[in-house]
Design an enzyme around this catalytic site. Structure first.
Site, PDB file in Angstrom:
ATOM      1  N   ASN A  23      35.019  31.935  32.277  1.00  0.00           N
ATOM      2  CA  ASN A  23      34.046  31.975  33.590  1.00  0.00           C
ATOM      3  C   ASN A  23      32.568  32.445  33.077  1.00  0.00           C
ATOM      4  O   ASN A  23      32.351  33.522  32.757  1.00  0.00           O
ATOM      5  CB  ASN A  23      34.435  33.108  34.583  1.00  0.00           C
ATOM      6  CG  ASN A  23      33.620  33.084  35.702  1.00  0.00           C
ATOM      7  OD1 ASN A  23      32.515  32.237  35.865  1.00  0.00           O
ATOM      8  ND2 ASN A  23      33.858  33.907  36.637  1.00  0.00           N
TER       9      ASN A  23
ATOM     10  N   LYS B  37      29.914  32.394  34.454  1.00  0.00           N
ATOM     11  CA  LYS B  37      29.237  32.910  35.441  1.00  0.00           C
ATOM     12  C   LYS B  37      27.704  32.020  35.372  1.00  0.00           C
ATOM     13  O   LYS B  37      27.358  31.001  35.126  1.00  0.00           O
ATOM     14  CB  LYS B  37      29.175  34.374  35.551  1.00  0.00           C
ATOM     15  CG  LYS B  37      30.443  34.944  35.454  1.00  0.00           C
ATOM     16  CD  LYS B  37      30.454  36.482  35.752  1.00  0.00           C
ATOM     17  CE  LYS B  37      31.960  36.815  35.594  1.00  0.00           C
ATOM     18  NZ  LYS B  37      32.095  38.404  35.843  1.00  0.00           N
TER      19      LYS B  37
ATOM     20  N   HIS C  59      36.674  34.493  43.611  1.00  0.00           N
ATOM     21  CA  HIS C  59      35.967  35.354  42.754  1.00  0.00           C
ATOM     22  C   HIS C  59      35.439  36.742  43.467  1.00  0.00           C
ATOM     23  O   HIS C  59      34.740  36.591  44.279  1.00  0.00           O
ATOM     24  CB  HIS C  59      35.056  34.629  41.821  1.00  0.00           C
ATOM     25  CG  HIS C  59      34.983  35.651  40.441  1.00  0.00           C
ATOM     26  ND1 HIS C  59      33.843  36.790  40.504  1.00  0.00           N
ATOM     27  CD2 HIS C  59      35.485  35.807  39.301  1.00  0.00           C
ATOM     28  CE1 HIS C  59      33.759  37.476  39.323  1.00  0.00           C
ATOM     29  NE2 HIS C  59      34.671  36.760  38.650  1.00  0.00           N
TER      30      HIS C  59
ATOM     31  N   GLU D  60      33.040  38.554  42.665  1.00  0.00           N
ATOM     32  CA  GLU D  60      31.456  38.290  43.015  1.00  0.00           C
ATOM     33  C   GLU D  60      31.090  37.409  44.319  1.00  0.00           C
ATOM     34  O   GLU D  60      30.131  37.636  44.931  1.00  0.00           O
ATOM     35  CB  GLU D  60      30.606  37.720  41.646  1.00  0.00           C
ATOM     36  CG  GLU D  60      30.684  38.798  40.707  1.00  0.00           C
ATOM     37  CD  GLU D  60      30.956  38.360  39.241  1.00  0.00           C
ATOM     38  OE1 GLU D  60      30.567  37.246  38.922  1.00  0.00           O
ATOM     39  OE2 GLU D  60      31.225  39.323  38.486  1.00  0.00           O
TER      40      GLU D  60
ATOM     41  N   GLU E 185      42.115  40.218  39.274  1.00  0.00           N
ATOM     42  CA  GLU E 185      41.058  40.937  38.539  1.00  0.00           C
ATOM     43  C   GLU E 185      40.776  42.015  39.389  1.00  0.00           C
ATOM     44  O   GLU E 185      39.801  42.035  40.422  1.00  0.00           O
ATOM     45  CB  GLU E 185      39.621  39.778  38.656  1.00  0.00           C
ATOM     46  CG  GLU E 185      40.209  38.631  38.042  1.00  0.00           C
ATOM     47  CD  GLU E 185      38.775  38.011  37.561  1.00  0.00           C
ATOM     48  OE1 GLU E 185      38.572  37.674  36.250  1.00  0.00           O
ATOM     49  OE2 GLU E 185      38.139  37.517  38.488  1.00  0.00           O
TER      50      GLU E 185
ATOM     51  N   GLY F 289      33.097  43.066  34.288  1.00  0.00           N
ATOM     52  CA  GLY F 289      32.090  43.561  33.750  1.00  0.00           C
ATOM     53  C   GLY F 289      31.475  44.860  33.423  1.00  0.00           C
ATOM     54  O   GLY F 289      30.567  45.001  33.288  1.00  0.00           O
TER      55      GLY F 289
ATOM     56  N   SER G 199      36.923  42.562  32.065  1.00  0.00           N
ATOM     57  CA  SER G 199      36.531  43.123  30.652  1.00  0.00           C
ATOM     58  C   SER G 199      37.764  43.048  29.646  1.00  0.00           C
ATOM     59  O   SER G 199      37.901  43.847  28.768  1.00  0.00           O
ATOM     60  CB  SER G 199      36.535  44.861  30.824  1.00  0.00           C
ATOM     61  OG  SER G 199      35.353  44.993  31.491  1.00  0.00           O
TER      62      SER G 199
HETATM   63  P1  PGA Z   1      34.357  40.219  32.542  1.00  0.00           P
HETATM   64  O1  PGA Z   1      34.669  39.042  33.855  1.00  0.00           O
HETATM   65  O2  PGA Z   1      35.334  39.641  31.701  1.00  0.00           O
HETATM   66  O3  PGA Z   1      33.151  40.009  32.043  1.00  0.00           O
HETATM   67  O4  PGA Z   1      34.852  41.468  33.107  1.00  0.00           O
HETATM   68  C1  PGA Z   1      36.037  38.459  34.261  1.00  0.00           C
HETATM   69  C2  PGA Z   1      35.609  37.741  35.398  1.00  0.00           C
HETATM   70  O5  PGA Z   1      34.868  38.199  36.438  1.00  0.00           O
HETATM   71  O6  PGA Z   1      36.212  36.678  35.584  1.00  0.00           O
END
Ligand code: PGA
Length: 325
Positions: free
Chosen positions: A81, A83, A165, A167, A235, A241, A281
């Protein structure tokens, strides 16, 4: 039930019957059934053929010493992803790194670039890797300023979409029902859906992890016409993140609960076939340990998917599913 060196050896040694798991798909197995003695020799041979062809055991190891711990039957799945990151130049470098990476064959690999670079990536990335969008509109396109329709995504060769997701849930404010409707629409139009669920830190600390995940899952279950093209991404929001990855045990616990929920609320077949991938992460240093968990069927990767060689390590962590006893 996991296939372990002990259970496999005792299955193969049984004098009158053989408990045999016939359908390895990628690295996965389906539920086991009893075969009578007359079938046991061919079943044994066939089982070893499956093990050899799908697990690629090294010739120095005996098949009976292989440990395969898999609960689902789906193929390992790794999504990147990207983003809201990248420029034309950085993306062309990432694509070229991915094109030259050596990837294990038994993994479905998908990347999700920002909308504006989808076409660039689609036309330059190897067909080995499929393309996902990071969002899609809830219905047919039209007068919806700023949105991108499923039809438009299909028009440029996109095969998947990430929905739900954290976010989008927590920053943009999308709710369970809206996400469920988006998933249903995307699936009805033939896109695969990476359906994200996960709890906030305060929800985990309040002991509500399962409640939150099941409620988000239910919103998908209430709307999706079929689970055939759905991959569930667990997640935990506190891990996204932050560099604070869930421990393999924490992830496994939720993945097993999610699979159990599917079994009790959808069907045993869907529970077995649906890939449940972990995100938050994941990096080249922790993916192998996570991948060893029985109910972890792959990963959704953010930050570390922006580095081609590291993303390749994560994809190839499927090999840690094959452990010598
Ligand atoms: P990250 O994001 O690996 O940077 O923690 C994962 C995600 O949001 O899918």
């Amino acid at each position: 039930m996991a296939v372990t060196s002990t259970s496999l050896a005792s299955q193969l040694a049984g004098p009158t019957s053989l408990s045999y798991c016939p359908n390895f798909s990628g690295l996965r197995r389906s539920s086991c059934s009893k075969l009578d003695h007359s079938n046991s020799i061919s079943a044994t041979q066939s089982l070893f053929q499956h093990l050899h062809s799908h697990l690629r055991l090294s010739s120095s190891r005996k098949a009976s010493r292989a440990v395969v711990t898999m609960t689902g039957t789906g193929k390992f799945f790794v999504g990147g992803n990207w983003k809201c990151n990248g420029t034309k130049d950085s993306i062309s470098k990432l694509v070229s790194d991915l094109n030259s990476a050596k990837l294990e064959a038994d993994v479905d690999v998908v990347v999700a670039p920002p909308f504006v670079y989808l076409d660039q990536v689609k036309s330059s990335l190897t067909d080995r890797i499929e393309i996902s969008a990071q969002n899609s509109w809830v219905g047919k396109g039209g007068a919806f300023t700023g949105e991108i329709s499923v039809e438009q995504l299909k028009d440029i060769g996109v095969k998947w979409v990430i929905l739900g997701h954290s976010e989008r849930r927590h920053i943009v404010g999308e709710d369970d029902q809206f996400i469920g409707k988006k998933a249903a629409y995307a699936l009805s139009e033939g896109l695969g859906v990476i359906a994200c669920i996960g709890e906030l830190l305060e929800e985990r600390e309040a002991g509500k992890t399962f409640d939150v995940c099941f409620q988000q899952l239910k919103a998908f279950a209430d709307t999706v016409p079929s689970w055939d093209n759905v991959v569930i991404a667990y997640e935990p929001v506190w891990a996204i993140g932050t560099g604070k990855v869930a421990t393999p045990q924490q992830a496994q616990e939720v993945h097993a609960a999610v699979r159990d929920w599917l079994k009790n609320n959808v069907s045993a077949e869907v529970a077995s076939k649906t890939r449940i991938i972990y995100g938050g992460s994941v990096n080249g240093g922790n993916s192998a340990e996570l991948a060893k968990q029985e109910d972890i069927d792959g990963f959704l990767v953010g930050g570390a998917s922006l580095k081609g060689p590291e993303f390749a390590i994560i994809i190839n962590s499927v090999t840690s599913k094959k452990v010598a006893a």
